[in-house]
Design a protein around this motif. Structure first.
Motif, PDB file in Angstrom:
ATOM      1  N   UNK A  97      42.499  20.921 -16.804  1.00  0.00           N
ATOM      2  CA  UNK A  97      41.247  21.586 -17.143  1.00  0.00           C
ATOM      3  C   UNK A  97      40.481  20.787 -18.191  1.00  0.00           C
ATOM      4  N   UNK A  98      39.145  20.769 -18.018  1.00  0.00           N
ATOM      5  CA  UNK A  98      38.277  19.959 -18.863  1.00  0.00           C
ATOM      6  C   UNK A  98      37.601  20.802 -19.934  1.00  0.00           C
ATOM      7  N   UNK A  99      37.273  20.170 -21.044  1.00  0.00           N
ATOM      8  CA  UNK A  99      36.474  20.808 -22.087  1.00  0.00           C
ATOM      9  C   UNK A  99      35.353  19.853 -22.472  1.00  0.00           C
ATOM     10  N   UNK A 100      34.247  20.420 -22.923  1.00  0.00           N
ATOM     11  CA  UNK A 100      33.147  19.593 -23.403  1.00  0.00           C
ATOM     12  C   UNK A 100      33.578  18.862 -24.672  1.00  0.00           C
ATOM     13  N   UNK A 101      33.043  17.668 -24.857  1.00  0.00           N
ATOM     14  CA  UNK A 101      33.414  16.869 -26.022  1.00  0.00           C
ATOM     15  C   UNK A 101      32.188  16.131 -26.542  1.00  0.00           C
ATOM     16  N   UNK A 102      32.219  15.788 -27.818  1.00  0.00           N
ATOM     17  CA  UNK A 102      31.162  14.979 -28.432  1.00  0.00           C
ATOM     18  C   UNK A 102      31.849  13.811 -29.131  1.00  0.00           C
ATOM     19  N   UNK A 103      32.441  12.942 -28.325  1.00  0.00           N
ATOM     20  CA  UNK A 103      33.199  11.806 -28.834  1.00  0.00           C
ATOM     21  C   UNK A 103      32.557  10.518 -28.350  1.00  0.00           C
ATOM     22  N   UNK A 105      33.448   6.325 -27.108  1.00  0.00           N
ATOM     23  CA  UNK A 105      34.511   5.508 -26.554  1.00  0.00           C
ATOM     24  C   UNK A 105      34.069   4.051 -26.500  1.00  0.00           C
ATOM     25  N   UNK A 106      35.003   3.157 -26.794  1.00  0.00           N
ATOM     26  CA  UNK A 106      34.759   1.726 -26.620  1.00  0.00           C
ATOM     27  C   UNK A 106      35.108   1.371 -25.179  1.00  0.00           C
ATOM     28  N   UNK A 107      34.087   1.019 -24.411  1.00  0.00           N
ATOM     29  CA  UNK A 107      34.271   0.745 -22.994  1.00  0.00           C
ATOM     30  C   UNK A 107      33.460  -0.497 -22.629  1.00  0.00           C
ATOM     31  N   UNK A 108      34.165  -1.509 -22.132  1.00  0.00           N
ATOM     32  CA  UNK A 108      33.502  -2.752 -21.720  1.00  0.00           C
ATOM     33  C   UNK A 108      32.676  -3.348 -22.865  1.00  0.00           C
ATOM     34  N   UNK A 109      33.300  -3.356 -24.047  1.00  0.00           N
ATOM     35  CA  UNK A 109      32.700  -3.940 -25.254  1.00  0.00           C
ATOM     36  C   UNK A 109      31.430  -3.233 -25.710  1.00  0.00           C
ATOM     37  N   UNK A 110      31.265  -1.990 -25.279  1.00  0.00           N
ATOM     38  CA  UNK A 110      30.131  -1.192 -25.732  1.00  0.00           C
ATOM     39  C   UNK A 110      30.623   0.200 -26.119  1.00  0.00           C
ATOM     40  N   UNK A 111      29.830   0.882 -26.928  1.00  0.00           N
ATOM     41  CA  UNK A 111      30.167   2.243 -27.326  1.00  0.00           C
ATOM     42  C   UNK A 111      29.298   3.217 -26.546  1.00  0.00           C
ATOM     43  N   UNK A 112      29.940   4.116 -25.806  1.00  0.00           N
ATOM     44  CA  UNK A 112      29.221   5.127 -25.033  1.00  0.00           C
ATOM     45  C   UNK A 112      29.797   6.498 -25.360  1.00  0.00           C
ATOM     46  N   UNK A 113      29.129   7.543 -24.886  1.00  0.00           N
ATOM     47  CA  UNK A 113      29.509   8.913 -25.235  1.00  0.00           C
ATOM     48  C   UNK A 113      30.477   9.515 -24.227  1.00  0.00           C
ATOM     49  N   UNK A 114      31.451  10.267 -24.741  1.00  0.00           N
ATOM     50  CA  UNK A 114      32.324  11.080 -23.887  1.00  0.00           C
ATOM     51  C   UNK A 114      31.707  12.473 -23.814  1.00  0.00           C
ATOM     52  N   UNK A 115      31.408  12.927 -22.593  1.00  0.00           N
ATOM     53  CA  UNK A 115      30.769  14.225 -22.387  1.00  0.00           C
ATOM     54  C   UNK A 115      31.789  15.339 -22.213  1.00  0.00           C
ATOM     55  N   UNK A 116      32.854  15.074 -21.448  1.00  0.00           N
ATOM     56  CA  UNK A 116      33.964  16.021 -21.369  1.00  0.00           C
ATOM     57  C   UNK A 116      35.255  15.257 -21.134  1.00  0.00           C
ATOM     58  N   UNK A 117      36.359  15.954 -21.320  1.00  0.00           N
ATOM     59  CA  UNK A 117      37.649  15.270 -21.285  1.00  0.00           C
ATOM     60  C   UNK A 117      38.736  16.223 -20.811  1.00  0.00           C
ATOM     61  N   UNK A 118      39.754  15.681 -20.176  1.00  0.00           N
ATOM     62  CA  UNK A 118      40.949  16.430 -19.787  1.00  0.00           C
ATOM     63  C   UNK A 118      42.135  15.487 -19.911  1.00  0.00           C
ATOM     64  N   UNK A 119      43.329  16.009 -19.652  1.00  0.00           N
ATOM     65  CA  UNK A 119      44.515  15.167 -19.699  1.00  0.00           C
ATOM     66  C   UNK A 119      44.538  14.165 -18.554  1.00  0.00           C
ATOM     67  N   UNK A 120      43.661  14.366 -17.563  1.00  0.00           N
ATOM     68  CA  UNK A 120      43.644  13.480 -16.402  1.00  0.00           C
ATOM     69  C   UNK A 120      42.524  12.458 -16.393  1.00  0.00           C
ATOM     70  N   UNK A 121      41.560  12.609 -17.300  1.00  0.00           N
ATOM     71  CA  UNK A 121      40.453  11.665 -17.311  1.00  0.00           C
ATOM     72  C   UNK A 121      39.310  12.160 -18.174  1.00  0.00           C
ATOM     73  N   UNK A 122      38.176  11.480 -18.063  1.00  0.00           N
ATOM     74  CA  UNK A 122      37.030  11.852 -18.878  1.00  0.00           C
ATOM     75  C   UNK A 122      35.727  11.505 -18.166  1.00  0.00           C
ATOM     76  N   UNK A 123      34.647  12.084 -18.676  1.00  0.00           N
ATOM     77  CA  UNK A 123      33.307  11.816 -18.163  1.00  0.00           C
ATOM     78  C   UNK A 123      32.504  11.175 -19.288  1.00  0.00           C
ATOM     79  N   UNK A 124      31.924  10.004 -19.030  1.00  0.00           N
ATOM     80  CA  UNK A 124      31.140   9.321 -20.049  1.00  0.00           C
ATOM     81  C   UNK A 124      29.673   9.314 -19.650  1.00  0.00           C
ATOM     82  N   UNK A 125      28.814   9.323 -20.660  1.00  0.00           N
ATOM     83  CA  UNK A 125      27.376   9.201 -20.452  1.00  0.00           C
ATOM     84  C   UNK A 125      26.931   7.887 -21.081  1.00  0.00           C
TER      85      UNK A 125
END
Length: 210
Positions: A97-103, A105-125
């Motif tokens: 199950x996912x929850x909204x997040x305001x985190x 993440x360092x991804x591909x040498x850039x910083x982007x936003x995590x919109x929601x997250x679960x133990x199985x993965x995450x959604x980035x904006x």
């Protein structure tokens, strides 16, 4: 699936009070817990019924218990009845199950936003021109706040991009759903605990609104 000493648990009363606690001892017929919110001690009375919820290996469990009394000492403890293992239920929930997040993440040498997250993965904006494609393998890391602690822990993973979508309201942004492919069980459990705590906070907010 039985809880262990030093296991983080959530206790909930019939009067809608809740508090994070830690199991400090397990005996033949009883458990002892330490409340992380000392203000709750005066609200718990002998004979009161409780629901105890905890996470073990990314699964969520719950059992019913009754307050037997207190243990006096430098750290006051609450004594509870110990359940039989058959009375512990696994809570059925939507997988990861996912929850909204305001985190962030360092991804591909850039910083982007995590919109929601679960133990199985995450959604980035990310910006619309962020270089990422469906089915691409990526490596990322982010700081995850620890419940009830003024600190965060770094989580690292390898993942696969499962989908990409352009946001309708923000045409200059896009979202990418990433599934964890390689992540330690310890880090996955930390994420599950984070989701569990966020879900608890959301329930409390809903009760206050009512």
């Amino acid at each position: 699936m039985y809880p262990k000493v030093n296991q983080n648990v959530l206790i909930e009363t019939d009067s809608d009070h809740s508090c994070r606690s830690v199991i400090s001892g397990i005996e033949d017929n009883e458990l002892s817990i330490m409340l992380l919110d000392r203000d709750m001690i005066g609200l718990l009375t002998e004979g009161e019924k409780l629901a105890i919820t905890y996470i073990l290996e990314t699964n969520k469990y719950q059992f019913k218990s009754t307050i037997l009394g207190r243990k006096l000492g430098p750290i006051p403890l609450i004594r509870l009845t110990r359940p039989h293992e058959k009375d512990i239920i696994k809570i059925q929930q939507r997988e990861n199950f996912r929850v909204s997040a305001a985190l962030t993440i360092d991804l591909k040498d850039q910083e982007v936003a995590i919109t929601n997250i679960s133990a199985g993965g995450l959604l980035v904006t990310a910006p619309i021109d962020f270089p990422i494609e469906t089915d691409e393998m990526v490596t990322g890391s982010f700081l995850l706040p620890l419940p009830n602690k003024n600190q965060a822990e770094q989580i690292s993973f390898d993942g696969q991009v499962k989908r990409i979508a352009v946001q309708e309201k923000l045409e200059d942004k896009k979202q990418a759903g990433i599934e964890f492919i390689k992540i330690s069980q310890r880090d996955q459990t930390k994420i599950m605990q984070y989701c569990f705590e966020k879900q608890r906070q959301n329930r409390l907010k809903e009760k206050q609104i009512r």
